[in-house]
Every structure is written in structure tokens, then in C-alpha cells.
Motif scaffolding. Structure first.
Motif, PDB file in Angstrom:
ATOM      1  N   GLY A 288      -4.181   3.997 -14.964  1.00 27.27           N
ATOM      2  CA  GLY A 288      -4.183   2.685 -14.315  1.00 27.27           C
ATOM      3  C   GLY A 288      -2.800   2.266 -13.860  1.00 27.27           C
ATOM      4  N   PHE A 289      -1.794   2.571 -14.681  1.00 25.29           N
ATOM      5  CA  PHE A 289      -0.408   2.263 -14.301  1.00 25.29           C
ATOM      6  C   PHE A 289       0.012   3.095 -13.098  1.00 25.29           C
ATOM      7  CE2 PHE A 289      -0.122   1.257 -18.982  1.00 25.29           C
ATOM      8  CZ  PHE A 289      -0.012  -0.116 -18.811  1.00 25.29           C
TER       9      PHE A 289
ATOM     10  N   GLY B  16       4.317   6.853  -7.768  1.00 24.12           N
ATOM     11  CA  GLY B  16       3.259   6.480  -6.845  1.00 24.12           C
ATOM     12  C   GLY B  16       3.371   7.138  -5.492  1.00 24.12           C
TER      13      GLY B  16
ATOM     14  N   LYS C 224      -7.190   3.715  -0.979  1.00 27.27           N
ATOM     15  CA  LYS C 224      -7.619   2.890  -2.109  1.00 27.27           C
ATOM     16  C   LYS C 224      -7.547   3.772  -3.354  1.00 27.27           C
ATOM     17  CE  LYS C 224     -11.415   0.075  -3.801  1.00 27.27           C
ATOM     18  NZ  LYS C 224     -12.796  -0.329  -3.651  1.00 27.27           N
TER      19      LYS C 224
ATOM     20  N   GLN D 298      -1.625   1.825  -9.911  1.00 27.36           N
ATOM     21  CA  GLN D 298      -0.917   0.635  -9.439  1.00 27.36           C
ATOM     22  C   GLN D 298       0.327   1.027  -8.635  1.00 27.36           C
ATOM     23  OE1 GLN D 298       0.815  -1.834 -12.559  1.00 27.36           O
ATOM     24  NE2 GLN D 298       0.126  -3.661 -11.477  1.00 27.36           N
ATOM     25  N   GLN D 299       1.081   1.998  -9.133  1.00 25.69           N
ATOM     26  CA  GLN D 299       2.274   2.465  -8.420  1.00 25.69           C
ATOM     27  C   GLN D 299       1.889   3.135  -7.102  1.00 25.69           C
ATOM     28  OE1 GLN D 299       5.398   1.671  -9.275  1.00 25.69           O
ATOM     29  NE2 GLN D 299       4.430   0.535 -10.935  1.00 25.69           N
TER      30      GLN D 299
ATOM     31  N   GLU E  72      -8.007   3.883  -7.499  1.00 24.20           N
ATOM     32  CA  GLU E  72      -8.505   3.252  -8.714  1.00 24.20           C
ATOM     33  C   GLU E  72      -8.371   4.219  -9.875  1.00 24.20           C
ATOM     34  OE1 GLU E  72     -12.382   1.559  -8.615  1.00 24.20           O
ATOM     35  OE2 GLU E  72     -12.130   0.754  -6.609  1.00 24.20           O
TER      36      GLU E  72
ATOM     37  N   ARG F 174      -0.771   2.410  -5.268  1.00 28.74           N
ATOM     38  CA  ARG F 174      -1.158   1.361  -4.312  1.00 28.74           C
ATOM     39  C   ARG F 174       0.079   0.712  -3.691  1.00 28.74           C
ATOM     40  NH1 ARG F 174      -5.264   0.524  -8.320  1.00 28.74           N
ATOM     41  NH2 ARG F 174      -4.046  -1.096  -9.336  1.00 28.74           N
ATOM     42  N   LYS F 175       1.100   0.468  -4.508  1.00 26.15           N
ATOM     43  CA  LYS F 175       2.353  -0.110  -3.990  1.00 26.15           C
ATOM     44  C   LYS F 175       3.003   0.823  -2.977  1.00 26.15           C
ATOM     45  CE  LYS F 175       3.680  -2.781  -8.091  1.00 26.15           C
ATOM     46  NZ  LYS F 175       4.640  -2.839  -9.215  1.00 26.15           N
TER      47      LYS F 175
END
Length: 107
Positions: free
Chosen positions: A17-18, A91, A35, A21-22, A37, A24-25
Motif C-alpha cells: 500500500g505504501f 514509485g 491506477k 501510494q508512491q 492499488e 500514484r504520486k
């Protein structure tokens, strides 16, 4: 490229999840339509019809063949996140890897 849908998979979806998030940024910064997830390994199969790429956490590498078989009917590319990318929560490299995997799966 169409809206690329990527699912990261680990034990309970927390560490991935972390990284998601990176990712997506990084995608937003690059202007890439993607996208990302994260879900637990138990939830991954239910998401196959809705994704293009399934990325497994490095410690799930032994499950790659199992997931590749499950993904085949849905034409989902399956890969293992490189340890360097996963450990560093990189990310940008995650996005690059997902795009490469998706493109090579379309050939």
C-alpha cells in the motif's frame, strides 16, 4: 496508453500500500494515466477481470507461476516487484516496471 490498472499484492496489502501510494504520486508527476492499488494475496484473484498488471511483492515470488496461470484467461501480466524497488518504495521505478510489463504482455 489507456488507463493502465495495476494491482500490487503482498500478505495483507499493507507494505504494498505504501509503494502503491508512491507509484500514484510518481505517475501523477509524470502525467501517466495509471491506477495503482494494493490488496492482499487473498483478494488478488477477485480483481483479475479489472486489472492489466499484477505485481507481487518480492517475498511472493514463489507464487508467480500460480498467479500467472490464474491471470492467463484475463490477459493480465504478472511480475515480481524487484527488491530494490520494493525496499526503497521507489514509485517511479514501479511505474516504469508496470508499463514495461504491460507492453511486453501485449506483444
Amino acid at each position: 496508453m489507456e488507463n493502465l490498472k495495476v494491482l500490487l499484492c503482498c500478505g495483507n496489502g499493507l507494505s504494498s500500500g505504501f509503494l502503491a501510494q508512491q507509484g500514484r504520486k510518481a505517475a501523477k508527476k509524470k502525467g501517466v494515466d495509471i491506477k495503482i492499488e494494493a490488496k492482499s494475496e487473498a483478494e488478488a484473484v477477485a480483481h483479475m477481470p479489472k486489472i492489466h498488471v499484477l505485481l507481487l511483492a518480492p517475498h511472493y515470488e514463489t507464487f508467480k507461476e500460480k498467479f500467472a496461470e490464474l491471470a492467463k484467461p484475463y490477459h493480465v501480466a504478472v511480475g515480481v516487484i524487484p527488491q530494490k524497488v520494493y525496499g526503497a518504495l521507489d514509485g517511479e521505478k514501479l511505474v516504469e516496471y508496470a508499463i514495461e510489463l504491460h507492453q511486453s504482455n501485449k506483444l
